[in-house]
Design an enzyme around this catalytic site. Structure first.
Site, PDB file in Angstrom:
ATOM      1  N   LYS A   1       0.818  -1.210   0.000  1.00  0.00           N
ATOM      2  CA  LYS A   1       0.000   0.000   0.000  1.00  0.00           C
ATOM      3  C   LYS A   1       0.856   1.266   0.000  1.00  0.00           C
ATOM      4  CE  LYS A   1      -3.389  -2.783  -0.039  1.00  0.00           C
ATOM      5  NZ  LYS A   1      -3.960  -3.108  -1.354  1.00  0.00           N
TER       6      LYS A   1
ATOM      7  N   GLU B   1      -2.564  14.732   8.959  1.00  0.00           N
ATOM      8  CA  GLU B   1      -3.074  14.659   7.590  1.00  0.00           C
ATOM      9  C   GLU B   1      -4.406  15.386   7.498  1.00  0.00           C
ATOM     10  OE1 GLU B   1      -3.430  10.403   6.847  1.00  0.00           O
ATOM     11  OE2 GLU B   1      -5.536  10.459   7.386  1.00  0.00           O
TER      12      GLU B   1
ATOM     13  N   ARG C   1      -8.621  -8.072  -7.603  1.00  0.00           N
ATOM     14  CA  ARG C   1      -9.471  -9.264  -7.638  1.00  0.00           C
ATOM     15  C   ARG C   1     -10.865  -8.852  -8.102  1.00  0.00           C
ATOM     16  NH1 ARG C   1      -9.554  -7.374  -2.193  1.00  0.00           N
ATOM     17  NH2 ARG C   1     -11.636  -6.601  -1.770  1.00  0.00           N
TER      18      ARG C   1
END
Lengths: 507, 165
Positions: free
Chosen positions: A119, A203, A295
């Site tokens: 990630k 953030e 997927r």
């Protein structure tokens, strides 16, 4: 015409295995099921044309054992493997081993799985390609000026988070610069107390975020398209519960922009086959890349309902080397689709997993109603696997009608013996905030904590139905129940309880 | 006429069922309810002018019912305790049982701790999900019978309490 593959092994179980086998059947390709000890009487085993036993109930000894899967494929003469979702679907080693054994892995390349599975690395790569990420600090710092600068650049409100994180501890929402200094100190103190580590970072705080994902399809000839969005904001413990498409939050312009970025993400990753690009969308129409799932997703059927595309068939076609067909370049969204996941869990008791035998099972039917199910009456729901039993999907001309149809279909969907969260999902969808389309990721937390318990309203009817069921079970259904694998059936005299013929004198 | 008793919320409700043709007429307390069989386990009835389909099945001493997605599990009064959730069935408030077989992830209390009703006591993992088990009463922790990592069934109490009078 020669089929695209000789035979496909489906390396999964339950509803998704059956879904893939249906796609194989559509294309005229025989399918092979694999099953563990716990699944020796499962629906998916007998749905395939052949089946191979691959080991004990524990996933590590069966569905997660790559060599057993490869051997099963070779032993049955398969030339391709479809991994479904979960288990080995995003494991680059299976994709790699398929390549080595000259089997086609129906999914992306091992390299793409590896990149997107990391990630951190994938976000850096996507940021370089110009895909928007949630603005914030890359590392922690002792210097308050760095926090101030980052906050200014990202725009308030901002969020200070503990690096060791979890449970909201060491977390502070900061609305303006005046609050920053005090909030930073408080967050550090809290983080130190909770995790013995005062490392924090900053953030942008996303107010009322929505989870928006784009379905993409990429062939081996350089064509990559998106098949519109799905919204999966209704989540519990980060697990999606209700998904819909189209999202009420997207207009054509935003859809085109996000879709183009989704395609860009796939191209940047060198992606082929079907995948899903996940974004967070804020109230002002800004969106941020989260990750790409390599997927077929649990919620893929809602995309199929509004576009008419069979995504699993497309996966197989792509894997066989075909180009995306011309009509895939001219898709439109028709009507509205919703999916509800039917988990074996108690929606009235903190979503506690529920186990037991399915004593009665009846699916809803009607126009625009689809059930992807892995269960049958008589089956035992155990703790061995993921608690998803089935998915209910509806399609209607408008969102309002789709909600109505879903509520009716959930009520008509009868599963007795294990508990489900049908009622919880109905209450979600009938909540005024949901019907108004204000579906944010905090919906369940904010609106579903004080639900009314309606069981008292129905107590007399429930007792009446129980009495009638005791009578009918007593007569003819005992034999049938034992056939479907019911536990030892006691004699009718034992199960009927206190009763007397004639006058209602109670003993 | 057939009579049945079921437990609902610690209360025992008595019913009388009469079959008239294909219709079941059930008397529960003051009310009479008519149920028409659609199939073996599906029955239709009218509530407030609306027709509802009720699903009902019986297994051992328990009836499982679905009315508009509201689920019921009604038991007949019995001296026996059935296997699963034995403690819960017996209503032993001084014992904390796992709701289903699984693994103890974390104990949240220790012997000697005073606990309140609904206080989180232990986290048990089953089906890949963590579940927090709450105390059913106020009291003091008398015994902790398992450690983190242990497998637990539903018959042996994980934690035992000394209840506050």
């Amino acid at each position: 015409m020669k089929p695209l593959f000789n035979k496909i092994l489906v390396a999964n179980r339950s509803e998704i295995a059956i879904r893939v086998m249906n796609a194989c059947r559509t294309l005229g390709i025989p399918s092979v099921a694999v099953y563990s000890d716990a699944d020796s009487n499962s629906k998916h085993r007998y749905y395939a044309d052949e089946s191979v036993h691959i080991g004990a109930s524990s996933p590590r000894e069966s569905y997660l054992d790559i060599e057993k899967i490869i051997n099963a494929a070779k032993q049955t003469g398969c030339d391709a493997i479809h991994p479904g979702y979960g288990f080995l679907a995003e494991n680059p080693i299976l994709a790699q081993r398929c390549e080595e054994e000259k089997l086609t892995f129906i999914g992306p390349s091992p390299d793409a799985i590896r990149l997107l599975g990391n990630k951190v690395a994938s976000r850096v790569k996507m940021a370089d390609a110009g895909i928007p990420l949630i603005p914030g600090m890359k590392d922690s710092s002792a210097d308050i000026n760095l926090y101030r600068e980052t906050a200014q650049k990202a725009g308030y409100p901002v969020l200070i988070k503990a690096a060791a994180g979890g449970g909201g501890k060491g977390m502070r929402i900061v609305n303006s610069e005046d609050e920053l200094g005090a909030a930073l100190e408080a967050a550090r103190r809290e983080a130190k107390n909770a995790f013995d580590d005062d490392t924090v970072y900053l953030e942008k705080y996303i107010v009322n975020p929505r989870h928006i994902e784009f379905q993409v399809l990429a062939d081996n000839h350089g064509n990559t398209i998106h098949v519109f969005e799905r919204e999966g904001s209704i989540q519990r413990r980060h697990q999606k519960s209700i998904e819909e498409t189209p999202s009420v939050a997207l207009d054509d312009e935003l859809r085109a922009k996000m879709g183009a970025d989704a395609v860009k993400v796939a191209k940047t990753a060198g992606y082929r086959n079907a995948g899903t690009v996940e974004f967070l969308l804020d109230e002002t129409g800004h969106y941020y890349f989260l990750e790409m799932n390599t997927r077929i997703q649990v919620e893929h059927p809602i995309t199929e309902m509004v576009t008419g595309v069979d995504l699993v068939v497309e996966q197989i076609r792509i894997a066989a080397g075909l180009e995306l067909s011309e009509q895939l370049h001219h898709l439109t969204q028709r009507g509205h689709a919703i999916e509800c996941r039917i988990y074996a869990e108690d929606g009235e008791n903190n979503f506690m997993p529920s186990t037991g035998k399915i004593l009665f099972y009846s699916e809803p039917v009607g126009p625009g109603i689809r059930v992807d199910s892995g269960i049958v009456a008589g089956m035992d729901i155990t703790i061995d696997y993921d608690p998803i039993m089935a998915k209910l999907i509806v399609h209607a001309p408008t969102r309002e009608l789709a909600i109505k149809k879903m509520v009716d279909a959930l009520n008509a969907y009868k599963i007795l013996g294990v508990r489900t969260s049908k009622k919880f999902m109905i209450d979600c969808m009938l909540h005024p905030e949901f019907t108004a389309g204000r579906t944010y990721t905090n919906f369940i937390e904010n609106h579903m904590s004080n639900r009314e318990d309606e069981s008292n309203t129905y107590r007399h009817l429930a007792v009446a139905a129980a009495a009638v069921a005791s009578m009918t079970t007593n007569s003819k259904s005992t034999a049938q129940l034992s056939e479907t694998g019911g536990a030892t059936i006691p004699s009718p005299w034992e199960i009927i309880g206190a009763w007397q013929i004639g006058d209602s004198i109670h003993v | 006429m057939y009579n049945f008793e079921f437990i609902y919320d610690d209360e025992t409700l008595t019913t009388a069922v009469e079959k008239q043709g294909e219709t079941f007429r059930v008397t529960v307390g003051e009310s009479t309810i008519e149920l028409q069989p659609i199939s073996e386990n599906l029955f239709s009835t009218i509530i407030d002018g609306q027709r509802k389909v009720v699903a009902a099945v019986r297994s051992k001493d328990t009836c499982y019912i679905d009315i508009d997605s509201v689920l019921f599990e009604l038991r007949e009064p019995s001296d026996d305790i059935y296997g699963a959730g034995a403690g819960d069935a017996a209503g032993e408030k001084d014992k904390v049982f796992a709701p289903m077989p699984g693994k103890v992830v974390k104990l949240l209390v220790a012997v000697g701790d005073e606990v309140t009703e609904k206080q989180p006591m232990v986290i048990v993992e089953a089906m890949k999900m963590e579940n927090t088990v709450l105390s059913k009463a106020k009291g003091t922790v008398k015994a902790v019978n398992f450690a983190a990592g242990d497998q637990v069934d539903t018959d042996t109490p994980i934690i035992e309490l000394e209840l506050e009078e």
